[in-house]
Scaffold this active site. Structure first.
Site, PDB file in Angstrom:
ATOM      1  N   GLU A  24       0.772  -1.166  -0.102  1.00 15.69           N
ATOM      2  CA  GLU A  24       0.060   0.000  -0.018  1.00 15.69           C
ATOM      3  C   GLU A  24       0.757   1.350   0.028  1.00 15.69           C
ATOM      4  O   GLU A  24       1.531   1.510   0.962  1.00 15.69           O
ATOM      5  CB  GLU A  24      -0.986  -0.108   1.144  1.00 15.69           C
ATOM      6  CG  GLU A  24      -1.766   1.233   1.205  1.00 15.69           C
ATOM      7  CD  GLU A  24      -2.937   1.402   2.453  1.00 15.69           C
ATOM      8  OE1 GLU A  24      -3.098  -0.154   2.898  1.00 15.69           O
ATOM      9  OE2 GLU A  24      -3.448   2.379   2.583  1.00 15.69           O
ATOM     10  N   LYS A  32      -7.807  -0.250  11.124  1.00 13.99           N
ATOM     11  CA  LYS A  32      -7.129  -0.472   9.875  1.00 13.99           C
ATOM     12  C   LYS A  32      -5.927   0.371   9.648  1.00 13.99           C
ATOM     13  O   LYS A  32      -4.786  -0.274   9.372  1.00 13.99           O
ATOM     14  CB  LYS A  32      -8.039  -0.655   8.698  1.00 13.99           C
ATOM     15  CG  LYS A  32      -7.632  -1.212   7.318  1.00 13.99           C
ATOM     16  CD  LYS A  32      -6.824  -0.195   6.558  1.00 13.99           C
ATOM     17  CE  LYS A  32      -6.210  -0.949   5.325  1.00 13.99           C
ATOM     18  NZ  LYS A  32      -5.261  -0.125   4.653  1.00 13.99           N
ATOM     19  N   ASP A  34       3.255 -14.483  11.606  1.00 14.78           N
ATOM     20  CA  ASP A  34       1.961 -15.106  11.235  1.00 14.78           C
ATOM     21  C   ASP A  34       1.120 -13.814  11.517  1.00 14.78           C
ATOM     22  O   ASP A  34       0.495 -13.439  12.650  1.00 14.78           O
ATOM     23  CB  ASP A  34       1.517 -16.050  12.073  1.00 14.78           C
ATOM     24  CG  ASP A  34       0.355 -16.650  11.624  1.00 14.78           C
ATOM     25  OD1 ASP A  34      -0.635 -16.062  11.092  1.00 14.78           O
ATOM     26  OD2 ASP A  34       0.135 -17.808  11.910  1.00 14.78           O
ATOM     27  N   HIS A  55      -2.120  11.054   0.136  1.00 14.77           N
ATOM     28  CA  HIS A  55      -2.334   9.407  -0.690  1.00 14.77           C
ATOM     29  C   HIS A  55      -2.203   9.820  -1.925  1.00 14.77           C
ATOM     30  O   HIS A  55      -1.813   8.933  -2.849  1.00 14.77           O
ATOM     31  CB  HIS A  55      -3.752   9.116  -0.191  1.00 14.77           C
ATOM     32  CG  HIS A  55      -3.619   8.138   1.193  1.00 14.77           C
ATOM     33  ND1 HIS A  55      -4.079   6.830   0.822  1.00 14.77           N
ATOM     34  CD2 HIS A  55      -3.179   8.184   2.205  1.00 14.77           C
ATOM     35  CE1 HIS A  55      -3.905   6.147   2.330  1.00 14.77           C
ATOM     36  NE2 HIS A  55      -3.260   7.285   3.089  1.00 14.77           N
TER      37      HIS A  55
HETATM   38  P1  NDP Z   1       8.067 -23.635  15.602  1.00  8.82           P
HETATM   39  O1  NDP Z   1       7.373 -24.799  15.377  1.00  8.82           O
HETATM   40  O2  NDP Z   1       9.227 -23.170  14.346  1.00  8.82           O
HETATM   41  O3  NDP Z   1       8.877 -23.589  16.793  1.00  8.82           O
HETATM   42  C1  NDP Z   1       9.738 -22.771  17.366  1.00  8.82           C
HETATM   43  C2  NDP Z   1      11.009 -23.666  17.811  1.00  8.82           C
HETATM   44  O4  NDP Z   1      12.210 -22.939  18.018  1.00  8.82           O
HETATM   45  C3  NDP Z   1      10.673 -24.032  19.372  1.00  8.82           C
HETATM   46  O5  NDP Z   1      10.027 -25.305  19.326  1.00  8.82           O
HETATM   47  C4  NDP Z   1      12.134 -24.277  19.743  1.00  8.82           C
HETATM   48  O6  NDP Z   1      12.408 -25.782  19.436  1.00  8.82           O
HETATM   49  C5  NDP Z   1      13.034 -23.334  18.811  1.00  8.82           C
HETATM   50  N1  NDP Z   1      13.811 -22.424  19.529  1.00  8.82           N
HETATM   51  C6  NDP Z   1      15.018 -22.080  19.382  1.00  8.82           C
HETATM   52  N2  NDP Z   1      15.461 -21.027  20.297  1.00  8.82           N
HETATM   53  C7  NDP Z   1      14.217 -20.632  20.840  1.00  8.82           C
HETATM   54  C8  NDP Z   1      14.119 -19.999  21.914  1.00  8.82           C
HETATM   55  N3  NDP Z   1      14.807 -18.966  22.274  1.00  8.82           N
HETATM   56  N4  NDP Z   1      12.792 -19.780  22.619  1.00  8.82           N
HETATM   57  C9  NDP Z   1      11.806 -20.511  22.048  1.00  8.82           C
HETATM   58  N5  NDP Z   1      12.082 -21.521  21.189  1.00  8.82           N
HETATM   59  C10 NDP Z   1      13.328 -21.781  20.582  1.00  8.82           C
HETATM   60  O7  NDP Z   1       7.205 -22.290  15.684  1.00  8.82           O
HETATM   61  P2  NDP Z   1       6.272 -21.822  16.865  1.00  8.82           P
HETATM   62  O8  NDP Z   1       5.876 -22.945  17.603  1.00  8.82           O
HETATM   63  O9  NDP Z   1       6.708 -20.557  17.337  1.00  8.82           O
HETATM   64  O10 NDP Z   1       4.977 -21.748  15.727  1.00  8.82           O
HETATM   65  C11 NDP Z   1       4.923 -20.687  14.723  1.00  8.82           C
HETATM   66  C12 NDP Z   1       4.174 -21.135  13.400  1.00  8.82           C
HETATM   67  O11 NDP Z   1       3.090 -21.825  13.681  1.00  8.82           O
HETATM   68  C13 NDP Z   1       4.046 -20.156  12.685  1.00  8.82           C
HETATM   69  O12 NDP Z   1       4.460 -20.351  11.499  1.00  8.82           O
HETATM   70  C14 NDP Z   1       2.375 -20.090  12.703  1.00  8.82           C
HETATM   71  O13 NDP Z   1       1.930 -19.685  11.366  1.00  8.82           O
HETATM   72  C15 NDP Z   1       2.135 -21.490  12.921  1.00  8.82           C
HETATM   73  N6  NDP Z   1       0.922 -21.866  13.414  1.00  8.82           N
HETATM   74  C16 NDP Z   1      -0.068 -20.987  13.801  1.00  8.82           C
HETATM   75  C17 NDP Z   1      -1.303 -21.385  14.401  1.00  8.82           C
HETATM   76  C18 NDP Z   1      -2.226 -20.295  14.846  1.00  8.82           C
HETATM   77  O14 NDP Z   1      -1.701 -19.305  14.877  1.00  8.82           O
HETATM   78  N7  NDP Z   1      -3.433 -20.693  15.143  1.00  8.82           N
HETATM   79  C19 NDP Z   1      -1.573 -22.841  14.238  1.00  8.82           C
HETATM   80  C20 NDP Z   1      -0.490 -23.580  14.044  1.00  8.82           C
HETATM   81  C21 NDP Z   1       0.709 -23.296  13.294  1.00  8.82           C
HETATM   82  P3  NDP Z   1      13.701 -26.406  20.435  1.00  8.82           P
HETATM   83  O15 NDP Z   1      13.475 -26.007  21.952  1.00  8.82           O
HETATM   84  O16 NDP Z   1      13.137 -28.010  20.136  1.00  8.82           O
HETATM   85  O17 NDP Z   1      14.900 -26.274  19.758  1.00  8.82           O
END
Ligand code: NDP
Length: 422
Positions: free
Chosen positions: A79, A259, A275, A372
């Site tokens: 935009e 918005k 997201d 705009h």
């Molecule tokens: P991930 O599944 O990628 O998980 C994040 C991972 O990062 C953790 O599990 C952890 O894994 C790792 N990590 C590394 N450093 C850190 C830190 N300092 N703190 C925390 N975690 C760390 O992402 P999210 O669980 O955050 O989920 C986000 C995604 O989920 C987005 O793409 C979203 O679009 C999607 N989503 C959204 C939904 C909704 O909003 N309703 C539903 C389903 C999915 P480890 O500790 O094992 O290394």
């Protein structure tokens, strides 16, 4: 059609394009556009049936001062005027001393929902009695987050009525948005509830409410800064406060007010690989907290100060999801000096407030179109095929036209081209 798309997901992007070109009659030129999109890192692996990369422009807002630090803010948006307004608003607020931003908490809630519950108290009692066991189950489901200093914090139930009960789990997700780790923990809890409580669960998923990830940005602007003459400045301050009040009173206006805030918020959220649907849902749910949809920000005039406040639920992450897959996100985090999720939450709320200030000030003074129109004329020029060297001339000509439209833009462009040839 079904046979054409059979095993579509197993094809390469090139094969998918060939199938679509044949089925949908895509021209050679259209296929070239789809083919020649630069891909970012492993972006093709993020989604299913990958075909091409849809690019959006990224710019940077400048002049933003938050908690006594200067920021350059990467923003991704299609935009026109959004980044100009954010920078302009930020500059005026920086002159007033800048924005103060505070993160209230950073936790995520998830739900295991039960249906056909006859006696709510029996579920509530059972969960209360077994809460430590359930928290332990959640920890075991994703132990690495506990090692990082986070993990499940509390569990409670809510009676939703009509036989539905929500078991709410609250988790410290540290630097992640946490959707996936939360869902893993919830499903583990659901398993225990089914096995031990002998009650079937309906579903388990995080809540996008984000009401435990609230961030507030505030700023105080001396009224004298709002216009050159004292009486005009007082008027502008009063009108900004009134415009914000209307957004508190009238849902129809509140939607547009919000918005405008989300113009800035979303642009940063996208630039940071987050997201934005989650942030949008959370913001609009928060806007209706007291039962009526209201403006998310408030501006008040007291004596010689115009004070603005914006509180937003910002359940974002700086790790996980697309953040480490899209190389631009790491660069954007670096440019915006983001070292923690709290840094990002404060930055986003501050951009929302600066964006809102710029929009309201324009709205109650010169009107929104003045700023705009130039950008809209640029878009119109580009939409009729003006080349980069023709865009500025055509934009200027369109700006001098009453009620410019596409047909006029085409006509002016062909005149420009004819004049060049002669
Ligand atoms: P991930 O599944 O990628 O998980 C994040 C991972 O990062 C953790 O599990 C952890 O894994 C790792 N990590 C590394 N450093 C850190 C830190 N300092 N703190 C925390 N975690 C760390 O992402 P999210 O669980 O955050 O989920 C986000 C995604 O989920 C987005 O793409 C979203 O679009 C999607 N989503 C959204 C939904 C909704 O909003 N309703 C539903 C389903 C999915 P480890 O500790 O094992 O290394």
């Amino acid at each position: 059609m079904e046979a054409t798309f059979s095993q579509f997901y197993k094809r390469t992007p090139e094969q998918r394009l060939a199938i679509l070109a044949e089925t949908l009659g895509l021209s050679e030129a259209e296929q070239q556009i789809l083919k020649h999109r630069a891909t970012q890192g492993d972006a093709p692996l993020l989604i299913e049936n990958y075909l091409t990369t849809y690019q959006l422009p990224e710019g940077v807002a400048v002049n933003l001062r938050v908690n006594d630090h200067e920021y350059v803010v990467p923003m991704v948006t299609e935009e026109p005027s959004v980044i100009a307004a954010a920078s302009n608003g930020a500059k005026q607020l920086a002159k007033a001393g800048g924005i103060t931003a505070t993160v209230h908490s950073r936790l995520l809630t998830g739900q295991v929902v039960l249906s056909d519950v006859k006696v709510y108290a029996s579920i509530d009692d059972w969960i209360a009695l077994h809460q430590n066991e359930l928290l332990e189950v959640a920890k075991q489901a994703h132990p690495s987050i506990v090692k990082r200093g986070g993990g499940p914090k509390s569990i409670r139930t809510r009676d939703l009525g009509e036989g539905f009960v929500s078991i709410d789990l609250v988790v410290d997700v540290k630097a992640a948005m946490g959707a996936n780790m939360m869902n893993t923990m919830l499903e583990a809890i659901a398993g225990v509830v089914q096995n031990k409580l002998h009650h079937t669960t309906l579903f388990s998923i995080l809540s996008n409410a984000g009401d435990q990830s609230l961030t507030t940005a505030t700023v105080s602007v001396p009224v004298s800064q709002l216009a050159d003459q004292a009486d005009k400045a007082q008027q502008v301050g009063k009108r900004i406060a009134q415009a914000s009040r209307i957004a508190r009173l009238d849902p129809m206006r509140a939607v547009t007010h919000n918005k405008g805030i989300m113009n800035g918020v979303d642009a940063v959220v996208v630039a940071m690989g987050n997201d934005w649907r989650a942030i949008e849902s959370a913001a609009h749910a928060y806007a209706v907290t007291d039962g009526q949809y209201r403006g998310l920000s408030q501006w008040q005039l007291e004596d010689d100060q115009l004070t603005g406040t914006l509180t937003l639920p910002l359940p974002i992450g700086i790790v996980g999801g697309a953040t480490k897959v899209l190389p631009l996100v790491a660069i954007n985090q670096k440019m915006a000096k983001i070292n923690s999720p709290e840094d990002l939450m404060k930055l986003i709320a501050a951009v929302g407030l600066a964006q809102n200030f710029a929009a309201l000030k324009a709205l109650v003074t010169n009107g929104i179109q003045q700023g705009h129109m130039k950008m809209q004329m640029r878009s119109l020029a580009m939409s009729v095929g003006a080349t980069p060297s023709e865009v500025s001339v055509l934009t200027k000509q369109l700006s001098n036209t009453d009620d410019p439209n596409e047909a006029q833009a085409r006509q002016l462009l062909s005149q420009i081209r004819n004049n060049k040839e002669t």
